[in-house]
Design a protein around this motif. Structure first.
Motif, PDB file in Angstrom:
ATOM      1  N   SER A 168       5.400  -8.060  -1.990  1.00 15.11           N
ATOM      2  CA  SER A 168       5.107  -8.795  -3.022  1.00 15.11           C
ATOM      3  C   SER A 168       4.872 -10.204  -2.409  1.00 15.11           C
ATOM      4  O   SER A 168       5.283 -10.259  -1.184  1.00 15.11           O
ATOM      5  CB  SER A 168       6.116  -8.797  -4.114  1.00 15.11           C
ATOM      6  OG  SER A 168       7.285  -9.439  -3.554  1.00 15.11           O
ATOM      7  N   THR A 201       4.475   2.337   2.765  1.00 19.18           N
ATOM      8  CA  THR A 201       4.785   1.855   1.504  1.00 19.18           C
ATOM      9  C   THR A 201       4.146   0.663   0.986  1.00 19.18           C
ATOM     10  O   THR A 201       3.460   0.478  -0.122  1.00 19.18           O
ATOM     11  CB  THR A 201       6.512   1.697   1.298  1.00 19.18           C
ATOM     12  OG1 THR A 201       7.288   2.886   1.793  1.00 19.18           O
ATOM     13  CG2 THR A 201       6.615   1.106  -0.077  1.00 19.18           C
ATOM     14  N   SER A 202       3.977  -0.261   1.806  1.00 22.38           N
ATOM     15  CA  SER A 202       3.209  -1.489   1.485  1.00 22.38           C
ATOM     16  C   SER A 202       1.894  -1.195   1.451  1.00 22.38           C
ATOM     17  O   SER A 202       1.107  -1.634   0.375  1.00 22.38           O
ATOM     18  CB  SER A 202       3.460  -2.616   2.724  1.00 22.38           C
ATOM     19  OG  SER A 202       2.520  -3.694   2.469  1.00 22.38           O
ATOM     20  N   ARG A 204       0.422   1.767   0.410  1.00 18.97           N
ATOM     21  CA  ARG A 204       0.346   2.419  -0.901  1.00 18.97           C
ATOM     22  C   ARG A 204       0.118   1.487  -1.836  1.00 18.97           C
ATOM     23  O   ARG A 204      -0.512   1.692  -3.141  1.00 18.97           O
ATOM     24  CB  ARG A 204       1.535   3.214  -1.044  1.00 18.97           C
ATOM     25  CG  ARG A 204       1.251   4.398  -1.845  1.00 18.97           C
ATOM     26  CD  ARG A 204       0.254   5.156  -2.037  1.00 18.97           C
ATOM     27  NE  ARG A 204       0.225   6.137  -3.314  1.00 18.97           N
ATOM     28  CZ  ARG A 204      -0.419   7.005  -3.569  1.00 18.97           C
ATOM     29  NH1 ARG A 204      -1.701   7.312  -2.696  1.00 18.97           N
ATOM     30  NH2 ARG A 204      -0.458   7.799  -4.644  1.00 18.97           N
ATOM     31  N   ARG A 205       0.976   0.485  -1.946  1.00 15.01           N
ATOM     32  CA  ARG A 205       1.041  -0.529  -3.259  1.00 15.01           C
ATOM     33  C   ARG A 205      -0.331  -1.222  -3.388  1.00 15.01           C
ATOM     34  O   ARG A 205      -0.886  -1.457  -4.240  1.00 15.01           O
ATOM     35  CB  ARG A 205       2.051  -1.379  -3.090  1.00 15.01           C
ATOM     36  CG  ARG A 205       3.611  -0.614  -3.374  1.00 15.01           C
ATOM     37  CD  ARG A 205       4.641  -1.663  -2.947  1.00 15.01           C
ATOM     38  NE  ARG A 205       6.078  -0.687  -3.516  1.00 15.01           N
ATOM     39  CZ  ARG A 205       7.063  -1.180  -2.637  1.00 15.01           C
ATOM     40  NH1 ARG A 205       6.898  -1.985  -1.833  1.00 15.01           N
ATOM     41  NH2 ARG A 205       8.264  -0.734  -2.832  1.00 15.01           N
ATOM     42  N   ARG A 206      -0.871  -1.572  -2.065  1.00 16.13           N
ATOM     43  CA  ARG A 206      -2.158  -2.247  -2.316  1.00 16.13           C
ATOM     44  C   ARG A 206      -3.265  -1.606  -2.278  1.00 16.13           C
ATOM     45  O   ARG A 206      -4.311  -1.985  -2.785  1.00 16.13           O
ATOM     46  CB  ARG A 206      -2.114  -3.478  -0.840  1.00 16.13           C
ATOM     47  CG  ARG A 206      -1.097  -4.366  -0.801  1.00 16.13           C
ATOM     48  CD  ARG A 206      -1.324  -5.260   0.444  1.00 16.13           C
ATOM     49  NE  ARG A 206      -0.772  -4.606   1.714  1.00 16.13           N
ATOM     50  CZ  ARG A 206      -1.615  -4.310   2.458  1.00 16.13           C
ATOM     51  NH1 ARG A 206      -2.968  -4.372   2.448  1.00 16.13           N
ATOM     52  NH2 ARG A 206      -1.390  -3.379   3.678  1.00 16.13           N
ATOM     53  N   ASP A 236       4.358   5.952  -5.971  1.00 15.99           N
ATOM     54  CA  ASP A 236       3.677   4.816  -6.134  1.00 15.99           C
ATOM     55  C   ASP A 236       2.337   4.927  -6.357  1.00 15.99           C
ATOM     56  O   ASP A 236       1.568   4.927  -5.403  1.00 15.99           O
ATOM     57  CB  ASP A 236       4.569   3.694  -5.343  1.00 15.99           C
ATOM     58  CG  ASP A 236       4.104   2.371  -5.958  1.00 15.99           C
ATOM     59  OD1 ASP A 236       3.581   2.437  -7.122  1.00 15.99           O
ATOM     60  OD2 ASP A 236       4.876   1.283  -5.032  1.00 15.99           O
ATOM     61  N   GLY A 237       1.896   4.965  -7.426  1.00 17.89           N
ATOM     62  CA  GLY A 237       0.500   4.726  -7.688  1.00 17.89           C
ATOM     63  C   GLY A 237      -0.156   6.350  -7.658  1.00 17.89           C
ATOM     64  O   GLY A 237      -1.383   6.366  -7.508  1.00 17.89           O
TER      65      GLY A 237
END
Length: 534
Positions: A168, A201-202, A204-206, A236-237
């Motif tokens: 974030s 993880t990062s 995957r979120r973007r 996530d997603g």
């Protein structure tokens, strides 16, 4: 001097002791150099520090452009961290005072809502606190931001931050230094495990597709336990675009990897696995209209075939569980809930749940529906399976019903309202876990229901320590604006008391409410301190 410098690069403590015993005339060393080296080694031994080769200085810490904490809030954070670090003997609740260690998560959440950054001098304490308590990590790492991650890369004890950091604006993840395609690839191929998890993880979120494609490049070479962790990041997603990769994981050599892939696919009602499970489940559950009242009949599987095992059904049941009921439950929980209205001839979840189930299969069927409702985040089915909050709880033998999990699928306001009605009807004895899934601060109906139930227990002559868990939760979760409304509950009754120790139970309740009020007022003060800089 040169001789002493040479000794300090290679001489050990044992060498010094031997030289001293044999004498400098038998060992090539001057008395002055020997004494200098002994003094240096003594300091190192007392400091438990071994000499090491010099290393280059790390790069400068990245800038954090967010506003600093107001001074009063900075002092408050320092106090909260000091209380935590003091340990059980010197922190937490003192007498009737608030338990400061339990206010830290809430303080972090409020500070992050305001968009502040952590003071540089408090970052080590913040990282230590989050290392000791995993529930603090999201808030602590968000407040710490990029500088917390910079520090975490320099201390192995803080490596958890590289894995758990939220992607974030407050805390960019480990991809900050690898924002190019080449940098991402290099970090994925050469980074430590925690760094690779953080990267995946990062990313995957973007960019969910890019993260999945990156994972596919090394999937076959990863260890089973690492594949499981990486696969979990796809939650996530999660979408149907992940289906081909997850279908391939159904044949993985690791049992837990196969099970996780099947679970993820079953959370996608439109996936091919969900369709296969739907056909199997429908073959086991039907509606019988021949006995007057429509009744659900169940014919559990007689075997766990290769196709079922490939789709994640575990063949061997746990101890004390029958094979057929175990297989049935796994099929039903993995099937889309949308199939049951047509299959059972009803218009909605409430009608399906209300149907009688023949031959004692109701607990198994409803337990599987509960797990499916939670996995698929289906509010309608969760609501139907919970039933009215004021209704009598299920019999003791109905251990399949877990209201706390079903409540998690409902909107926060509805969740709080249901728990408030439950407490009003049944009291607090069964409500502790239900309170734990409600949003903080508690909505007005829920806060009022908790206070009313505590007051009812007081009037009935109970003691506050019978409700210590709820009292502690109320200190953290009641709206701070209720503090003044609780003032009247601290007044002892007039007339002769129940004993000499401060009116017996009434005195203990007054003390408990004073502590509750003090904590609520402290939370209100903390809120004002954070708002001063906005």
């Amino acid at each position: 001097m040169e001789e002493g410098r040479a000794m300090s690069m290679s001489t050990t403590w044992d060498d010094l002791v031997t030289t001293a015993l044999l004498g400098t005339d038998r060992r090539p060393a001057s008395p002055g150099a020997l004494l200098d080296e002994a003094a240096l080694r003594t300091v190192q031994r007392r400091a438990a520090l071994l000499p090491g080769a010099p290393r280059p200085l790390p790069e400068a810490a990245p800038e954090d452009v967010r506003p600093p904490l107001p001074e009063a809030a900075r002092r408050r954070l320092a106090l909260l961290l000091a209380e935590r670090a003091a340990g059980p003997g010197g922190s937490g609740r003192r007498g009737g005072g608030p338990d400061l260690t339990e206010l830290l998560p809430q303080w972090l959440a409020a500070a992050n809502d305001h968009g502040y950054r952590a003071p540089a001098g408090l970052l080590p304490g913040l990282l230590d606190a989050a290392r000791a308590r995993s529930d603090l990590r999201p808030g602590a790492l968000a407040l710490g931001g990029p500088r917390a991650l910079w520090l975490a890369r320099l201390n192995p004890q803080w490596r958890y931050a590289l894995r758990d950091a939220p992607a974030s604006r407050a805390a960019p993840a480990a991809t900050d230094t690898a924002d190019t395609g080449e940098g991402v690839e290099q970090l994925w191929q050469e980074g430590l495990f925690a760094e690779r998890v953080a990267l995946l993880t990062s990313l995957r979120r973007r960019d969910p597709a890019a993260a999945r494609e990156l994972l596919a490049t090394t999937w076959d070479r990863e260890r089973a336990e690492d594949r499981l962790m990486f696969l979990d990041s796809l939650r996530d997603g999660l979408s149907l675009a992940d289906e081909p990769f997850l279908e391939g994981a159904l044949t993985d050599r690791g049992r837990t990897v196969r099970a996780t892939a099947a679970e993820l696919l079953s959370a996608l009602p439109a996936s091919a696995l969900a369709a296969r499970m739907a056909e199997r489940a429908k073959a086991c559950v039907a509606l019988d209209r021949t006995a007057g009242r429509p009744t659900v009949v169940v014919e559990a599987p007689h075997e766990c075939d290769a196709g079922m095992r490939r789709d994640g059904v575990v063949a061997k049941p746990p101890a004390g569980r029958g094979e057929r009921s175990w297989w049935l439950g796994q099929l039903v929980e993995a099937a889309p809930l949308g199939i049951w209205c047509e299959r059972l001839g009803v218009t909605g979840a409430a009608e399906a749940v209300a149907l009688p189930v023949a031959d004692g299969w109701r607990p198994d069927l409803h337990a599987a529906w509960c797990r499916a409702a939670v996995r698929q985040e289906d509010a309608e089915w969760s609501r139907a399976l919970l039933g009215p909050a004021a209704s009598p709880p299920e019999p003791t033998g109905a251990s399949w019903l877990d209201p706390a999990k079903l409540l998690s699928a409902l909107p926060p306001a509805e969740r709080a309202g249901w728990v408030a009605e439950f407490i009003a009807a049944h009291g607090l004895s069964e409500a502790f876990r239900l309170l734990g899934v409600c949003a903080v601060p508690w909505a007005e109906p829920l806060g009022r229901a908790v206070v009313d139930a505590l007051d009812t227990a007081r009037e009935a002559g109970g003691y506050p320590w019978s409700f210590s868990g709820v009292m502690g939760m109320a200190e953290r979760c009641l709206d701070p604006d209720r503090a003044d409304l609780l003032e009247a509950l601290t007044v002892l009754p007039a007339g002769p008391g129940d004993g000499d120790a401060g009116h017996g139970a009434a005195g203990y309740w007054a003390e408990a409410y004073q502590r509750l009020i003090g904590t609520l007022r402290l939370r209100a003060t903390m809120r004002r301190e954070l708002a001063d800089g906005s």
